[in-house]
Design an enzyme around this catalytic site. Structure first.
Site, PDB file in Angstrom:
ATOM      1  N   SER A  11      16.118  18.669 121.432  1.00 39.37           N
ATOM      2  CA  SER A  11      16.038  19.822 122.686  1.00 39.37           C
ATOM      3  C   SER A  11      15.774  21.299 122.114  1.00 39.37           C
ATOM      4  O   SER A  11      14.878  21.743 122.880  1.00 39.37           O
ATOM      5  CB  SER A  11      17.660  19.745 123.053  1.00 39.37           C
ATOM      6  OG  SER A  11      18.061  21.033 123.896  1.00 39.37           O
ATOM      7  N   ASP A  58      13.477  18.922 128.990  1.00 39.51           N
ATOM      8  CA  ASP A  58      14.496  19.059 128.280  1.00 39.51           C
ATOM      9  C   ASP A  58      15.413  19.901 129.094  1.00 39.51           C
ATOM     10  O   ASP A  58      16.902  19.531 129.023  1.00 39.51           O
ATOM     11  CB  ASP A  58      14.280  20.130 127.011  1.00 39.51           C
ATOM     12  CG  ASP A  58      15.643  20.742 126.530  1.00 39.51           C
ATOM     13  OD1 ASP A  58      16.113  19.893 125.819  1.00 39.51           O
ATOM     14  OD2 ASP A  58      15.957  21.766 126.696  1.00 39.51           O
ATOM     15  N   ARG A  66      23.123  15.469 130.389  1.00 36.00           N
ATOM     16  CA  ARG A  66      23.881  15.601 129.059  1.00 36.00           C
ATOM     17  C   ARG A  66      25.169  16.266 129.125  1.00 36.00           C
ATOM     18  O   ARG A  66      26.114  15.776 128.875  1.00 36.00           O
ATOM     19  CB  ARG A  66      23.086  16.022 127.793  1.00 36.00           C
ATOM     20  CG  ARG A  66      21.871  15.086 127.541  1.00 36.00           C
ATOM     21  CD  ARG A  66      20.943  15.692 126.471  1.00 36.00           C
ATOM     22  NE  ARG A  66      21.753  16.198 125.195  1.00 36.00           N
ATOM     23  CZ  ARG A  66      21.559  17.226 124.198  1.00 36.00           C
ATOM     24  NH1 ARG A  66      20.416  17.665 124.849  1.00 36.00           N
ATOM     25  NH2 ARG A  66      21.999  17.206 123.387  1.00 36.00           N
ATOM     26  N   LYS A  81      11.855  23.220 122.757  1.00 42.31           N
ATOM     27  CA  LYS A  81      11.619  24.520 123.265  1.00 42.31           C
ATOM     28  C   LYS A  81      10.923  25.525 122.251  1.00 42.31           C
ATOM     29  O   LYS A  81      10.072  26.406 122.653  1.00 42.31           O
ATOM     30  CB  LYS A  81      12.945  25.196 123.540  1.00 42.31           C
ATOM     31  CG  LYS A  81      13.277  24.449 124.866  1.00 42.31           C
ATOM     32  CD  LYS A  81      14.846  24.704 125.512  1.00 42.31           C
ATOM     33  CE  LYS A  81      15.908  24.191 124.452  1.00 42.31           C
ATOM     34  NZ  LYS A  81      17.110  24.245 125.013  1.00 42.31           N
TER      35      LYS A  81
HETATM   36  N1  URA Z   1      21.171  24.127 122.451  1.00 41.12           N
HETATM   37  C1  URA Z   1      20.296  23.525 123.253  1.00 41.12           C
HETATM   38  O1  URA Z   1      19.133  23.973 123.521  1.00 41.12           O
HETATM   39  N2  URA Z   1      19.995  22.108 123.199  1.00 41.12           N
HETATM   40  C2  URA Z   1      21.198  21.292 123.106  1.00 41.12           C
HETATM   41  O2  URA Z   1      20.958  20.108 122.952  1.00 41.12           O
HETATM   42  C3  URA Z   1      22.204  21.936 122.548  1.00 41.12           C
HETATM   43  C4  URA Z   1      22.279  23.412 122.148  1.00 41.12           C
END
Ligand code: URA
Length: 427
Positions: free
Chosen positions: A188, A166, A173, A192
């Site tokens: 994403s 990620d 991204r 986490k």
């Molecule tokens: N926060 C994140 O951790 N990931 C994203 O893609 C957007 C906001």
């Protein structure tokens, strides 16, 4: 399962198999799938979307790219500690994590708040706390468990091994115009939070100009996707949708927001910050079966403040140290008398960033004292010529750009606007 076939399949609107998703995420993490290939796939996903099964597989593949932490078995005084965390999709002036984490921990719960830094116009929790002299975001996994058992509250940086796919993909991204994809944002965030090992999770999904999701419908879709991903992974997950068209509280900036959080912990602070802190606190407490307690009591009686002080001290910080102030300040006056009917979150966030509170490249330093304070909230009366905003910067050359961001950021009208009663728009 070569990357070109996978990209082509998604480009043409097909569904990727579990094996294809595992291969492309693992390959990207290892470096055998090139960044340009992953960028093309991200753009195809943004346009074509993903099925629920694909999003779940994508999330699982990102978790599997690193280590999933195990926070089970935490104990204090022989009693098992439940874990519960909160995640906000990000906004302007959103300092809620700061009072909320110690508030929840003060009920004898463990809050493993693994946080990030700001990029662009949204602030980062770690940048804010680094305004406190001596405080460090680095906490090893062993110390994390020790601090959770002893204090209950930890706000720290995620280790490099938490969903590394990620981290790499988010950076890509960010520079390829592919952030605003609901499947990729959901995967994403949830990869986490699931990898962090929390037992329960409350999501604060922001809606409005200062948020990733500017409409209620899209924010709701994002929230529903994340709640399902959490449930699939065995994490009790719920979400509140909250307004981010106007910035939260009365300040955006690192030390400025810490000061505001401390006011809330002392039983005061801006009404909207208190309201949202308590709404999220009730949701988190309910998620672990604490329906009968009132979090407002622990702001009033100093228990949340005691936990804050212990949490800051445990990470080397001095909770009594004066917070840094910027070297220069300038005010922006109200153009006419009346009621404040608009204060645009995005513009205020961008102004704070121009003043030095945020960074434009990863790893750059931020100014602890820089930012914006506003002296009126939506619906408040303002007087022509009186200060409406104060800008704070270490470098006076930054004021011009910040003023430029704020030209159309607020509106004053003769009639008091009809305002929603609450920042919480739905769930
Ligand atoms: N926060 C994140 O951790 N990931 C994203 O893609 C957007 C906001």
């Amino acid at each position: 399962n070569d990357p070109v076939s996978i990209i082509g399949r998604k480009r043409d609107g097909g569904e990727l198999s579990t094996a294809q998703i595992d291969a492309v995420v693992a390959g990207f993490t290892a470096g055998t799938v090139a960044p340009e290939q992953m960028s093309a796939l991200a753009m195809a996903i943004l346009w074509r979307g993903m099925s629920r099964r694909e999003i779940a597989d994508w999330t699982a593949a990102m978790i599997a790219s690193g280590t999933r932490m195990d926070l089970s078995g935490l104990r204090r005084d022989g009693r098992a500690l439940a874990t519960v965390d909160k995640h906000s999709t990000g906004g302007v002036g959103d300092k809620i994590t700061l009072p909320l984490t110690p508030l929840i921990a003060s009920f004898g719960l463990a809050v493993p708040q693994l946080s990030g830094r700001g990029l662009g116009h949204t602030g980062g929790t770690l940048d804010k706390l680094e305004a406190i002299a001596g405080w460090s975001p680095q906490v090893s996994p062993d110390r994390l468990r020790e601090q959770l058992s002893r204090v209950g509250a930890v706000i720290c940086a995620a280790s490099d091994d938490l969903a590394p796919a990620d981290r790499k993909l988010y950076a890509l991204r960010d520079v390829t115009g592919t952030v605003a994809s609901i499947p990729m944002i959901a995967a994403s965030i949830m990869s986490k939070k699931i990898a962090e090992g929390t037992g329960a999770l409350v999501l604060d999904v922001k809606v409005g100009s200062g948020a990733f999701m500017t409409t209620y419908e899209r924010a709701h879709e994002l929230a529903a996707t994340m709640v399902e991903l959490g449930a699939d992974a065995g994490v009790r997950t719920s979400a509140l949708l909250t307004d981010m068209s106007a910035p939260l509280g009365r300040s955006a900036g690192n030390a400025l927001e810490v000061a505001e959080a401390v006011e809330v912990l002392a039983g005061g602070g801006p009404a909207d910050v208190v309201e949202l802190t308590l709404a999220l606190a009730r949701e988190m407490l309910a998620a672990v079966g604490y329906e009968d307690v009132d979090p407002a009591d622990h702001l009033a009686d100093g228990s949340a403040m005691d936990t804050w002080r212990a949490m800051i001290a445990a990470q080397g910080g001095d909770p009594d140290a004066p917070l840094p102030r910027a070297h220069h300040s300038e005010t922006v006056s109200a153009p006419e008398s009346g009621f404040l009917t608009d204060l645009d979150a995005l513009a205020v966030g961008q102004a704070a960033w121009e003043l030095g509170a945020g960074r434009s490249t990863p790893g750059a330093a931020v100014s602890a004292g820089a930012g914006v304070t506003w002296h009126a909230g939506l619906g408040d009366r303002v007087v022509a010529g009186a200060p409406l905003l104060t800008l704070h910067a270490d470098d006076a050359a930054r004021f011009a750009a910040a003023r430029g961001r704020l030209t159309d950021a607020f509106a004053v009208a003769a009639e008091r606007p009809a305002l929603p009663a609450s920042r919480v728009l739905g769930r």
